[in-house]
Design a protein around this motif. Structure first.
Motif, short mmCIF file in Angstrom:
data_model
loop_
_atom_site.label_atom_id
_atom_site.label_comp_id
_atom_site.label_asym_id
_atom_site.label_seq_id
_atom_site.Cartn_x
_atom_site.Cartn_y
_atom_site.Cartn_z
N ALA A 156 -35.14 -50.15 -23.64
CA ALA A 156 -34.70 -48.84 -24.27
C ALA A 156 -35.89 -48.01 -24.66
CB ALA A 156 -34.12 -49.29 -25.52
N LEU A 157 -37.13 -48.82 -24.96
CA LEU A 157 -38.22 -48.06 -25.42
C LEU A 157 -38.92 -47.33 -24.26
CD1 LEU A 157 -40.48 -47.54 -27.49
CD2 LEU A 157 -41.37 -49.36 -27.02
N PHE A 158 -38.92 -48.19 -22.90
CA PHE A 158 -39.54 -47.46 -21.87
C PHE A 158 -38.83 -46.38 -21.38
CE2 PHE A 158 -39.07 -47.33 -17.11
CZ PHE A 158 -40.41 -47.20 -17.00
N LEU A 159 -37.38 -46.63 -21.45
CA LEU A 159 -36.47 -45.24 -21.05
C LEU A 159 -36.83 -44.12 -21.94
CD1 LEU A 159 -33.13 -46.93 -20.20
CD2 LEU A 159 -34.82 -46.02 -18.56
N CYS A 160 -36.91 -44.21 -23.08
CA CYS A 160 -37.19 -43.24 -24.13
C CYS A 160 -38.35 -42.50 -23.87
CB CYS A 160 -37.25 -43.90 -25.69
SG CYS A 160 -37.50 -42.45 -27.03
N ILE A 161 -39.56 -43.31 -23.64
CA ILE A 161 -40.78 -42.98 -23.19
C ILE A 161 -40.79 -41.96 -21.80
CG2 ILE A 161 -43.30 -43.41 -22.70
CD1 ILE A 161 -43.10 -45.77 -24.33
N LEU A 162 -40.14 -42.43 -20.97
CA LEU A 162 -39.96 -42.06 -19.53
C LEU A 162 -39.28 -40.66 -19.49
CD1 LEU A 162 -40.23 -42.10 -16.65
CD2 LEU A 162 -37.89 -42.91 -16.42
N ILE A 163 -37.97 -40.39 -20.64
CA ILE A 163 -37.63 -39.26 -20.80
C ILE A 163 -38.50 -38.25 -21.35
CG2 ILE A 163 -35.43 -38.23 -22.12
CD1 ILE A 163 -34.01 -40.90 -21.69
N THR A 164 -39.07 -38.86 -22.56
CA THR A 164 -39.93 -37.87 -23.25
C THR A 164 -41.16 -37.19 -22.27
OG1 THR A 164 -39.49 -39.24 -25.22
CG2 THR A 164 -41.68 -37.73 -25.11
N ILE A 187 -25.19 -25.04 -33.68
CA ILE A 187 -24.92 -26.45 -33.82
C ILE A 187 -25.18 -27.15 -32.72
CG2 ILE A 187 -22.78 -27.92 -34.28
CD1 ILE A 187 -21.23 -25.49 -35.31
N LYS A 188 -26.36 -28.21 -33.04
CA LYS A 188 -26.93 -28.92 -32.09
C LYS A 188 -26.39 -30.28 -32.19
CE LYS A 188 -30.82 -25.80 -31.89
NZ LYS A 188 -32.27 -25.69 -32.20
N THR A 189 -26.43 -30.92 -30.96
CA THR A 189 -26.15 -32.59 -31.22
C THR A 189 -27.20 -33.27 -30.25
OG1 THR A 189 -23.65 -32.05 -31.08
CG2 THR A 189 -24.50 -34.45 -30.54
N TYR A 190 -27.96 -34.09 -30.93
CA TYR A 190 -29.03 -34.79 -30.14
C TYR A 190 -28.94 -36.32 -30.01
CZ TYR A 190 -32.10 -30.93 -31.48
OH TYR A 190 -32.62 -29.70 -31.59
N LYS A 191 -29.24 -36.60 -29.09
CA LYS A 191 -29.38 -38.24 -28.73
C LYS A 191 -30.77 -38.47 -28.18
CE LYS A 191 -26.73 -41.59 -25.99
NZ LYS A 191 -25.89 -41.98 -25.02
N ASP A 192 -31.14 -39.69 -28.94
CA ASP A 192 -32.55 -40.13 -28.35
C ASP A 192 -33.72 -38.76 -28.40
OD1 ASP A 192 -31.65 -42.75 -28.16
OD2 ASP A 192 -31.29 -42.40 -26.07
N SER A 193 -33.50 -38.01 -29.40
CA SER A 193 -34.35 -36.84 -29.65
C SER A 193 -34.10 -35.76 -28.42
CB SER A 193 -35.90 -37.16 -29.71
OG SER A 193 -36.46 -37.83 -28.36
N VAL A 194 -33.18 -36.03 -27.59
CA VAL A 194 -32.93 -34.91 -26.48
C VAL A 194 -31.64 -34.14 -27.02
CG1 VAL A 194 -32.28 -34.65 -24.24
CG2 VAL A 194 -34.14 -36.26 -24.60
N LEU A 195 -31.85 -32.77 -27.14
CA LEU A 195 -30.74 -32.10 -27.15
C LEU A 195 -29.55 -32.11 -26.21
CD1 LEU A 195 -29.22 -29.53 -29.04
CD2 LEU A 195 -30.70 -28.05 -27.41
N VAL A 196 -28.42 -32.52 -26.39
CA VAL A 196 -27.62 -33.04 -25.45
C VAL A 196 -26.36 -31.64 -25.51
CG1 VAL A 196 -27.75 -35.38 -25.27
CG2 VAL A 196 -26.11 -34.50 -26.89
N ASP A 239 -28.02 -31.24 -21.64
CA ASP A 239 -28.84 -32.30 -20.95
C ASP A 239 -28.18 -32.68 -19.53
OD1 ASP A 239 -30.87 -34.47 -20.69
OD2 ASP A 239 -29.60 -35.85 -21.59
N LYS A 240 -27.04 -33.24 -19.84
CA LYS A 240 -26.07 -33.51 -18.44
C LYS A 240 -26.23 -32.51 -17.49
CE LYS A 240 -21.77 -34.50 -18.29
NZ LYS A 240 -20.55 -35.05 -18.68
#
Length: 303
Positions: free
Chosen positions: A8-16, A44-53, A90-91
């Motif tokens: 999970a940490l690796f994916l978060c770093i990768l996305i960032t 009105i914003k919705t975030y997931k893992d610090s990414v605006l989705v 995001d998607k």
């Protein structure tokens, strides 16, 4: 540290890291046209893992620019979907932009104003005003972005596909007071499960209501049914749709395809048996990857 946490940490770093290669700018450098000042109308914003989705109630449109390390000169404007009620940032925005970026294509995600009587004098033209200006911005900044002004396209998903198709047919409709002599015409158009028609029988009723109002006039329905407004100047087009799409019926794409073909416009369409609606960059129900097929199509047409 557990393996699951490490992944999970690796994916978060990768996305960032991927999104760190992008930056955001305001679309309009002057006053936003067609605007009603309303301080109570805020995003009105919705975030997931610090990414605006997801975002709704957009009043200040922006561009998020993904510049590749080795740009090939082609650029694409991305219009996320969301029924003209919200934007799937995001998607149908950032992830798609990152994929284009990896292929050397400069990608620009448009966070456009969603039609609303609370912030617009005429809500039917607000999204198109933003899309036109986004295309002009890309041509205005072509040298800075290392892009070829003759290789700028548009891609849209669902209601964003409707906006992309609207831009592809109404690129020269004068909607601002600007006298700037820059074309807003896309050189190519990519439509992914797009809303095309505003006719009651096949439209996405939420998109129709949000764009045209509860009781739209016949002339508005006709104007924004894009299959009825294709000309010989409409850009070449690539299309994707699923037969089992229960939100936006496949007739939207079929009718647009037939109209393009009738007008002599080059068009390629891929239809899935399964896939539903809103699958973004991927379609796990099909063994065909539309994005790779799209890249092949772009290469075939020298984009």
């Amino acid at each position: 540290m557990r393996i699951g946490y490490k992944i999970a940490l690796f994916l978060c770093i990768l996305i960032t890291n991927v999104y760190a290669q992008s930056y955001e700018v305001n679309l309009w450098k002057t006053d936003i046209p067609n605007r009603i000042e309303n301080n109570k109308y805020t995003e009105i914003k919705t975030y997931k893992d610090s990414v605006l989705v997801r975002v709704s109630q957009v009043s200040i449109p922006t561009l998020t620019i993904f510049k590749p390390k080795n740009p090939n000169g082609t650029a694409i404007l991305i219009c996320p979907g969301g029924g003209y009620a919200h934007l799937s940032m995001d998607k149908e925005g950032y992830k798609v932009a990152a994929a284009f970026q990896k292929n050397g294509i400069t990608a620009v995600v448009l966070k456009y104003r969603l039609p609303s009587d609370s912030i617009m004098l005429d809500k039917t033209i607000g999204p198109l005003q933003d899309a036109q200006e986004a295309m002009r911005y890309m041509r205005r900044e072509a040298e800075k972005l290392y892009i070829n002004s003759d290789k700028i396209g548009v891609i849209g998903f669902s209601a964003g596909g409707h906006l992309a198709a609207t831009l592809s047919n109404y690129y020269d409709e004068k909607l601002t007071d600007s006298n700037e002599n820059l074309s807003a015409k896309p050189n190519f158009s990519i439509l992914i499960y797009p809303v095309i028609s505003m006719e009651n029988e096949i439209t996405h009723l939420g998109s129709q209501k949000n764009l045209l109002g509860i009781h739209p006039k016949k002339e508005s329905i006709l104007k924004y049914s894009l299959d009825k407004n294709i000309t010989t100047q409409t850009p070449i087009t690539f299309m994707i749709h699923s037969a089992d799409d229960a939100s936006v019926t496949i007739e939207n794409s079929l009718n647009y395809y037939y109209a393009l073909h009738k007008n002599g416009i080059k068009v390629e369409m891929h239809l899935y048996d399964d896939g539903g609606h809103g699958f973004g960059q991927g379609n796990t129900k099909s063994n065909s990857n539309w994005f790779n097929t799209c890249i092949t199509w772009m290469e075939m047409h020298n984009f």
